[in-house]
Design a protein around this motif. Sequence first.
Motif, PDB file in Angstrom:
ATOM      1  N   SER A 344      30.286  26.557   4.812  1.00 19.69           N
ATOM      2  CA  SER A 344      30.406  26.051   6.172  1.00 19.69           C
ATOM      3  C   SER A 344      31.788  25.459   6.429  1.00 19.69           C
ATOM      4  O   SER A 344      32.372  25.644   7.514  1.00 19.69           O
ATOM      5  N   ALA A 345      32.333  24.765   5.428  1.00 21.72           N
ATOM      6  CA  ALA A 345      33.665  24.175   5.579  1.00 21.72           C
ATOM      7  C   ALA A 345      34.723  25.254   5.760  1.00 21.72           C
ATOM      8  O   ALA A 345      35.590  25.157   6.650  1.00 21.72           O
ATOM      9  N   PHE A 346      34.663  26.285   4.946  1.00 23.82           N
ATOM     10  CA  PHE A 346      35.664  27.342   5.076  1.00 23.82           C
ATOM     11  C   PHE A 346      35.477  28.148   6.358  1.00 23.82           C
ATOM     12  O   PHE A 346      36.462  28.632   6.936  1.00 23.82           O
ATOM     13  N   LYS A 347      34.261  28.270   6.822  1.00 23.54           N
ATOM     14  CA  LYS A 347      34.032  28.934   8.106  1.00 23.54           C
ATOM     15  C   LYS A 347      34.711  28.162   9.225  1.00 23.54           C
ATOM     16  O   LYS A 347      35.355  28.744  10.108  1.00 23.54           O
ATOM     17  N   TYR A 348      34.574  26.835   9.183  1.00 25.93           N
ATOM     18  CA  TYR A 348      35.221  26.009  10.204  1.00 25.93           C
ATOM     19  C   TYR A 348      36.743  26.176  10.135  1.00 25.93           C
ATOM     20  O   TYR A 348      37.419  26.348  11.164  1.00 25.93           O
ATOM     21  N   ILE A 349      37.298  26.147   8.918  1.00 26.15           N
ATOM     22  CA  ILE A 349      38.747  26.250   8.769  1.00 26.15           C
ATOM     23  C   ILE A 349      39.249  27.595   9.276  1.00 26.15           C
ATOM     24  O   ILE A 349      40.253  27.680  10.010  1.00 26.15           O
ATOM     25  N   ARG A 350      38.563  28.671   8.905  1.00 29.52           N
ATOM     26  CA  ARG A 350      39.006  30.005   9.339  1.00 29.52           C
ATOM     27  C   ARG A 350      38.867  30.162  10.849  1.00 29.52           C
ATOM     28  O   ARG A 350      39.723  30.773  11.505  1.00 29.52           O
ATOM     29  N   THR A 351      37.814  29.605  11.402  1.00 29.36           N
ATOM     30  CA  THR A 351      37.558  29.796  12.836  1.00 29.36           C
ATOM     31  C   THR A 351      38.498  28.966  13.687  1.00 29.36           C
ATOM     32  O   THR A 351      39.062  29.449  14.682  1.00 29.36           O
ATOM     33  N   HIS A 352      38.710  27.702  13.315  1.00 29.84           N
ATOM     34  CA  HIS A 352      39.467  26.788  14.155  1.00 29.84           C
ATOM     35  C   HIS A 352      40.943  26.692  13.780  1.00 29.84           C
ATOM     36  O   HIS A 352      41.759  26.255  14.610  1.00 29.84           O
TER      37      HIS A 352
END
Length: 820
Positions: A344-352
């Motif tokens: 979830s953390a890496f998803k946030y970083i990649r998305t934002h």
Amino acid sequence: MQRRNFLKIGTAALAVSETAGSWLRAMAQNPTQENAGSALDSSVAAPLLDLTNAVLLTRPGKLPNAEQTASAVLVSEIAKRSGISLARSTEWPAHRPVIALASAAQASAWGRRTPQGLSSAALRPEGFRIRVENAPGQQPVVWVLGADPRGTLFGAGALLRRLRWTHGSLSIAADLDWTSSPAYAIRGHQLGYRPQANSYDGWDAAQFEQYIRELAFFGVNSIEGIPFDDDRKSPVMKFPRRQMNRAIGEICNRYGLDYWVWVPVDFDLNNGAKRKQLLSRCEEFFHDTPTLTGIFVPGGDPGDNPPELLFPFLEELAGSLAPIHPQAKIWPSLQQFSGEKVDSAFKYIRTHQPAWMGGLVSGPSSPPSNELRDRLPAQYRLRHYPDVSHNVRCQYEVSNWAQAFAMTEGRECVNPRAVEYARYFLAEAGYSDGFISYSDGVHDDVNKIVWSALSWDPSLTVTEILTEYAHVYFAPQVAPAVCDAILALERNWSGALLTNGSVEDTLLRWQQLERQMPGLAGNWRWQMCLLRANYDAFLRRRLAYETQLELEANARLLEAPSRGSSAAMDAARQTLGRAETNAAAAPLRARIVSLCDDLFHSIVLQTSVDKYFASGEERGAELDFIDLPLNNRWWLEDEFAKVAQLGSESARVERLRVLATWEHPGPGSFYDAVGDLDKSPRVLRYSYDPSIPGAQDDSGASFWWWDDGKSRARLTWQASSWPLAVVYDGIDPDAAYIVRSTGYRQALLRINGERVQPTLDGKKMGEFKEFPVPQDQVRKRRLTITWDPPVGEENLNWREGSRLSEVWLLRQPAPPEQRG
């Protein structure tokens, strides 16, 4: 934490980050280009240039903070060491040796041509060159030129590591030509002014400045404060935390260093009031501090917020940070994140692609550094957060540590572990852009310098680093001997204590150095080394003595059939009590007490809760454990009380026999305490490969912390391990055997690879498990005992997991028909 050995990790190549990799490749291609002369390779026999009458030359006009501070550092530190106060000038003097200190790009300010190659273009950021010019008939010059102002500061520190001095004299190798630049961009240490610290909380601003200065001698460019965590006021705090945190920022600004802060979110971010309070405190701090580089916000340890809450909060925090410190960035860690939370953390970083984020921090209980580096987008950096402070129940536990050390010196004692930390550095650093360590006091000073020096120049050897450490902090004339003596302290901690005769040799080394250098008696680093040397030897002598007392007490217990259980217990108590009434090594104990007092007054090292205000028993309070029994005296005394309540004399005598023969089960039987290196001759342990990313050192024992470190439980139950195997060779092929063990919860045992079910299955600590040995395996004359991983414990806290403490192979009495 509990050591777990069940996961077999395959080999993996040690990847190297682009920053470090390019540096290492350049060194391989042209080893003289960068960091030339980084070892102490200016021969002792080389001619020396006398600098006793030298002038320190700095550029005229207003200088950048770091360059201005560099000259003050040189003058002050040279005066402390030699008694010489260098003359200072901004104009080139005549007829005297010159130490010319400047940023390389500005060195022409004096109207003198700098030596060939002395240009800022030849250096990477923060690098320096030191060159001695001493041609016949010409004015001697020591050039100390930095790639930038910060490089000038580091050049000044490097010069101090090369100067030779005695009182009233100052010199340097006349052929020195040393060019050096750092391999890693981030090089720092956490110095938190908080009650939990074992020394920092007792300092004033001058002490912080001195320590930060001395760390900069070895290229440290970052200091991390802890402005908010733990609002208690410790008894040794002289100033309000807000005032001291502001002062640390001012020191970093004056020295041109990066100032970071550690800001945990140890509450549920759904709590609006607490969220608002933390944001308000952060904004107040942002206004207070003159400089700020980064904010490290751990995802866990402490804290337990999911990324869906944590990252939006960090974005809100960035909104108040940017207007005040626009260059500062926020750095979260993924400590204690599960696989789902990591994703979830890496998803946030990649998305934002958050612009407020400088990168991630890899700390204790984070995903492996190689995984973080692989998943982190290229525009973000990775900062390592190594724990250089702790010895046990931590990220980097001491390998093959004797239980006596773990029980007494403990988690946060004076702990020079140069060789071990060099190994950890080489395993981890290549994935990162640098580090800021976890530290809670000066006890880990050697470890800080080792990690700092290697982050500047990974090609350095531990011997080179420690020789420079001793040279600059003690005295040049004893540097090689002190290097060896510090390494000897580390060797004291390697393996079984009773058979480690080098512990006494180490004490003799330090006693000889102490006689040789009486002027260092007030030096706190010197005092720490002396404390360890004396404490280690004291423990070894006590362990030998108290082990023998327990053997004698067991012999008295075995006399119960003839003299009676009560008399036998009285005799055993009296024997065990000699540990207090006729204690071992009293002069060493007195020296330890004296050194602890010296250290409290020299550097506010808090080695006792009651006497010196340590924040807790695990926080460096080694003086409070100086008399802790090193045998089973307390447990036996408690068992005697239970024996006295048994209903018959025969039952009392039998129980005393069990206690007396616990570790000595008789001919043909064997005993191993798997967590005690002195009592486990048949135990095979795992080896540790630091080149495997994320691997933990499972080669030793887990030492359990019960009752604030003063548990009366049997010592062998307070240490556990899952060994590779326990091996019995040459057993009687015609005998019958059982395997007995103690531990906690599960023990899924195999004998020669064959799973065996217990006939007795105690689950609690101290209860027995027993396993019959199949006769077909006995006939092989060799038994290899192994254990499968416990099942169903994936979500248990590590403190509640299964563990193994003791193992017996017990030969069973022959049946009547086989007896002669």
